[in-house]
Design an enzyme around this catalytic site. Structure first.
Site, PDB file in Angstrom:
ATOM      1  N   ASP A  24      23.650  -0.129  12.847  1.00 34.91           N
ATOM      2  CA  ASP A  24      22.631   0.783  12.527  1.00 34.91           C
ATOM      3  C   ASP A  24      22.257   1.830  13.651  1.00 34.91           C
ATOM      4  O   ASP A  24      22.481   1.500  14.913  1.00 34.91           O
ATOM      5  CB  ASP A  24      21.253  -0.123  12.206  1.00 34.91           C
ATOM      6  CG  ASP A  24      20.209   0.679  11.859  1.00 34.91           C
ATOM      7  OD1 ASP A  24      20.177   1.612  11.126  1.00 34.91           O
ATOM      8  OD2 ASP A  24      18.980   0.412  11.902  1.00 34.91           O
ATOM      9  N   ARG A  28      20.058   8.371  13.746  1.00 32.98           N
ATOM     10  CA  ARG A  28      19.409   8.827  14.858  1.00 32.98           C
ATOM     11  C   ARG A  28      20.298   9.417  16.163  1.00 32.98           C
ATOM     12  O   ARG A  28      19.898  10.217  16.687  1.00 32.98           O
ATOM     13  CB  ARG A  28      18.295   7.603  15.539  1.00 32.98           C
ATOM     14  CG  ARG A  28      17.294   7.596  14.662  1.00 32.98           C
ATOM     15  CD  ARG A  28      16.558   6.134  14.948  1.00 32.98           C
ATOM     16  NE  ARG A  28      17.254   5.085  14.163  1.00 32.98           N
ATOM     17  CZ  ARG A  28      17.201   3.942  14.270  1.00 32.98           C
ATOM     18  NH1 ARG A  28      16.241   3.426  14.997  1.00 32.98           N
ATOM     19  NH2 ARG A  28      17.685   2.942  13.358  1.00 32.98           N
ATOM     20  N   TRP A  29      21.578   8.791  16.146  1.00 33.40           N
ATOM     21  CA  TRP A  29      22.326   9.282  17.093  1.00 33.40           C
ATOM     22  C   TRP A  29      22.732  10.783  16.825  1.00 33.40           C
ATOM     23  O   TRP A  29      22.718  11.589  17.788  1.00 33.40           O
ATOM     24  CB  TRP A  29      23.821   8.278  16.773  1.00 33.40           C
ATOM     25  CG  TRP A  29      24.944   8.657  17.788  1.00 33.40           C
ATOM     26  CD1 TRP A  29      25.095   7.907  18.953  1.00 33.40           C
ATOM     27  CD2 TRP A  29      26.048   9.697  17.703  1.00 33.40           C
ATOM     28  NE1 TRP A  29      26.312   8.712  19.627  1.00 33.40           N
ATOM     29  CE2 TRP A  29      26.866   9.431  18.810  1.00 33.40           C
ATOM     30  CE3 TRP A  29      26.382  10.829  16.698  1.00 33.40           C
ATOM     31  CZ2 TRP A  29      27.937  10.322  18.866  1.00 33.40           C
ATOM     32  CZ3 TRP A  29      27.573  11.228  16.637  1.00 33.40           C
ATOM     33  CH2 TRP A  29      28.213  11.263  17.894  1.00 33.40           C
ATOM     34  N   HIS A  41      27.383   9.169  10.894  1.00 35.57           N
ATOM     35  CA  HIS A  41      28.174   8.149  10.152  1.00 35.57           C
ATOM     36  C   HIS A  41      29.711   8.082  10.541  1.00 35.57           C
ATOM     37  O   HIS A  41      30.339   7.204  10.522  1.00 35.57           O
ATOM     38  CB  HIS A  41      27.756   8.255   8.499  1.00 35.57           C
ATOM     39  CG  HIS A  41      26.423   7.973   8.131  1.00 35.57           C
ATOM     40  ND1 HIS A  41      25.989   6.838   8.458  1.00 35.57           N
ATOM     41  CD2 HIS A  41      25.700   8.687   7.279  1.00 35.57           C
ATOM     42  CE1 HIS A  41      24.652   7.065   7.712  1.00 35.57           C
ATOM     43  NE2 HIS A  41      24.419   8.073   7.235  1.00 35.57           N
ATOM     44  N   THR A  70      22.218  -2.813  -0.505  1.00 36.42           N
ATOM     45  CA  THR A  70      21.781  -2.585  -1.889  1.00 36.42           C
ATOM     46  C   THR A  70      20.814  -1.456  -1.889  1.00 36.42           C
ATOM     47  O   THR A  70      20.511  -1.064  -2.893  1.00 36.42           O
ATOM     48  CB  THR A  70      21.371  -3.886  -2.571  1.00 36.42           C
ATOM     49  OG1 THR A  70      20.462  -4.737  -1.894  1.00 36.42           O
ATOM     50  CG2 THR A  70      22.561  -4.750  -2.713  1.00 36.42           C
ATOM     51  N   LEU A 134      42.042 -11.830  13.660  1.00 35.65           N
ATOM     52  CA  LEU A 134      40.397 -11.528  13.155  1.00 35.65           C
ATOM     53  C   LEU A 134      40.290 -11.531  11.596  1.00 35.65           C
ATOM     54  O   LEU A 134      41.232 -11.024  11.053  1.00 35.65           O
ATOM     55  CB  LEU A 134      39.819 -10.235  13.826  1.00 35.65           C
ATOM     56  CG  LEU A 134      38.549 -10.125  13.416  1.00 35.65           C
ATOM     57  CD1 LEU A 134      37.748 -10.960  14.021  1.00 35.65           C
ATOM     58  CD2 LEU A 134      38.195  -8.653  13.770  1.00 35.65           C
ATOM     59  N   ARG A 191      21.843  -6.481  16.315  1.00 35.19           N
ATOM     60  CA  ARG A 191      21.401  -5.383  15.795  1.00 35.19           C
ATOM     61  C   ARG A 191      20.928  -4.549  16.906  1.00 35.19           C
ATOM     62  O   ARG A 191      20.158  -4.642  17.535  1.00 35.19           O
ATOM     63  CB  ARG A 191      20.106  -5.663  14.810  1.00 35.19           C
ATOM     64  CG  ARG A 191      19.829  -4.308  14.402  1.00 35.19           C
ATOM     65  CD  ARG A 191      18.773  -4.383  13.008  1.00 35.19           C
ATOM     66  NE  ARG A 191      18.572  -3.114  12.060  1.00 35.19           N
ATOM     67  CZ  ARG A 191      18.132  -3.341  11.192  1.00 35.19           C
ATOM     68  NH1 ARG A 191      17.746  -4.070  10.393  1.00 35.19           N
ATOM     69  NH2 ARG A 191      18.045  -2.023  10.630  1.00 35.19           N
ATOM     70  N   SER A 199      16.721  -6.672   7.407  1.00 36.05           N
ATOM     71  CA  SER A 199      16.957  -5.668   6.259  1.00 36.05           C
ATOM     72  C   SER A 199      17.867  -6.177   5.331  1.00 36.05           C
ATOM     73  O   SER A 199      19.008  -5.588   4.717  1.00 36.05           O
ATOM     74  CB  SER A 199      17.584  -4.368   6.875  1.00 36.05           C
ATOM     75  OG  SER A 199      16.786  -3.872   7.851  1.00 36.05           O
TER      76      SER A 199
HETATM   77  C1  IPE Z   1      20.625  -1.716   7.481  1.00 37.77           C
HETATM   78  O1  IPE Z   1      20.264  -0.392   8.167  1.00 37.77           O
HETATM   79  C2  IPE Z   1      21.730  -1.280   6.737  1.00 37.77           C
HETATM   80  C3  IPE Z   1      23.032  -1.158   7.283  1.00 37.77           C
HETATM   81  C4  IPE Z   1      23.248  -0.869   8.465  1.00 37.77           C
HETATM   82  C5  IPE Z   1      24.185  -0.911   6.362  1.00 37.77           C
HETATM   83  P1  IPE Z   1      18.993   0.415   7.538  1.00 37.77           P
HETATM   84  O2  IPE Z   1      19.049   1.382   8.069  1.00 37.77           O
HETATM   85  O3  IPE Z   1      19.381   0.411   5.862  1.00 37.77           O
HETATM   86  O4  IPE Z   1      17.819  -0.569   7.452  1.00 37.77           O
HETATM   87  P2  IPE Z   1      16.418  -0.316   7.369  1.00 37.77           P
HETATM   88  O5  IPE Z   1      16.060   0.499   6.291  1.00 37.77           O
HETATM   89  O6  IPE Z   1      15.810   0.409   8.743  1.00 37.77           O
HETATM   90  O7  IPE Z   1      15.561  -1.536   7.431  1.00 37.77           O
HETATM   91  C1  IPE Z   2      23.317   3.152   9.562  1.00 36.24           C
HETATM   92  O1  IPE Z   2      22.911   3.995  10.261  1.00 36.24           O
HETATM   93  C2  IPE Z   2      24.293   3.209   8.556  1.00 36.24           C
HETATM   94  C3  IPE Z   2      23.858   2.900   7.349  1.00 36.24           C
HETATM   95  C4  IPE Z   2      22.755   2.449   6.835  1.00 36.24           C
HETATM   96  C5  IPE Z   2      24.911   3.144   6.071  1.00 36.24           C
HETATM   97  P1  IPE Z   2      21.607   4.603   9.832  1.00 36.24           P
HETATM   98  O2  IPE Z   2      22.149   5.657   8.928  1.00 36.24           O
HETATM   99  O3  IPE Z   2      20.599   3.863   9.107  1.00 36.24           O
HETATM  100  O4  IPE Z   2      20.928   5.343  10.908  1.00 36.24           O
HETATM  101  P2  IPE Z   2      19.404   5.386  11.468  1.00 36.24           P
HETATM  102  O5  IPE Z   2      18.765   4.061  11.219  1.00 36.24           O
HETATM  103  O6  IPE Z   2      18.777   6.395  10.373  1.00 36.24           O
HETATM  104  O7  IPE Z   2      19.546   5.903  12.580  1.00 36.24           O
HETATM  105 MG    MG Z   3      19.059   2.599   9.742  1.00 33.50          MG
END
Ligand code: IPE
Ligand code: IPE
Ligand code: MG
Length: 243
Positions: A24, A28-29, A41, A70, A134, A191, A199
């Site tokens: 996650d 924001r990065w 991404h 999901t 792995l 996390r 999540s």
């Molecule tokens: C959890 O991250 C899902 C993945 C990293 C693939 P999210 O960014 O979707 O989670 P929430 O919405 O902050 O809980």
């Molecule tokens: C996790 O990074 C990747 C996926 C959920 C696919 P985010 O896209 O959730 O990144 P933030 O939480 O918005 O920073």
């Molecule tokens: Mg996120």
């Protein structure tokens, strides 16, 4: 413990058998760098490859990563499409993990994905299934609640078809109907990104997992952070309800 140590394993610690990571913080990065979320991404996908390779190098047995939930379909279509394209590129490169001796497996509801991705996933799983390094599980269109409902349905079917008696349903049997069949529960769930929640990740399997959180955003999560998590894991006392 020395007897069980893998060759590259440091002598002064126990390796968790199974590490799970919620990847996650990509958005924001990117935002911090005034880049589009898609760039986050892309950076996250590159980092995933580095971390998987590192886990393989240090002799970890199982790594499970949360790639797409999901609930992530709620995002703008362009963002979802970008993530699916990154996945396509990764899978087309699949011979890489075969060369690296990594066995890949997908967990989640794969059936609703575009057909070309389904085909690439099946190829990757089959081509790498005999790898001895792995075991890499990628959670894709994965939701813990979806997984449990799916397992309930399979279990009901098994009772109706006479495969199992109602009175024989137990935790072990139920777990064999989860996507994670054959995979031990995660010892530690990591996390990054400063969020303190699951999540919908591995909610059945995490019953006795240790947790490690960090404010680092996923694209900045390096082997040194993984090492910090493993060192911390070594300080935890797991009791599983005993004394
Ligand atoms: C959890 O991250 C899902 C993945 C990293 C693939 P999210 O960014 O979707 O989670 P929430 O919405 O902050 O809980
Ligand atoms: C996790 O990074 C990747 C996926 C959920 C696919 P985010 O896209 O959730 O990144 P933030 O939480 O918005 O920073
Ligand atoms: Mg996120």
């Amino acid at each position: 413990m020395g007897f069980f140590q893998k060759k590259r394993e440091r002598k002064d610690r126990v390796m968790p058998r199974h590490i799970a990571i919620i990847m996650d913080g990509n958005g924001r990065w990117a935002k911090k760098r005034s880049l589009p979320r898609s760039a986050g991404h892309s950076a996250g996908a590159r980092n995933f490859k580095d971390i998987a390779r590192y886990c393989n190098k240090i002799g970890l047995e199982y790594l499970t990563v949360y790639a797409f939930s999901t609930e992530n379909w709620k995002r703008p279509k362009a963002e979802v499409d970008h993530i699916l394209n990154l996945l396509r590129d990764y899978l087309k490169d699949a011979k890489n993990f075969k060369d690296e001796n990594i066995a890949v497996k997908f967990i989640g509801n794969i059936s609703v994905l575009p057909q070309d991705i389904i085909d690439l996933i099946k190829d990757a799983e089959i081509n790498s299934q005999n790898a001895t390094g792995l075991k890499l599980n990628i959670a894709l269109n994965y939701g813990g609640r979806d997984e449990i409902i799916n397992a309930v349905k399979k279990t009901v079917e098994d009772v109706q078809s006479g495969k199992i008696a109602y009175s024989d349903i137990n935790e072990e049997y139920f777990a064999s109907n989860l996507y994670t069949l054959g995979i031990p529960d995660p010892d530690i769930i990591i996390r990054p990104s400063g969020e303190y929640r699951l999540s919908n990740f591995l909610i059945w399997q995490s019953a006795y997992s240790e947790f490690w959180f960090s404010n680092v955003l996923w694209p900045d999560f390096k082997p040194k952070h993984l090492e910090m998590a493993i060192d911390e894991y070594n300080k935890r006392e797991r009791r599983f309800g005993g004394i």
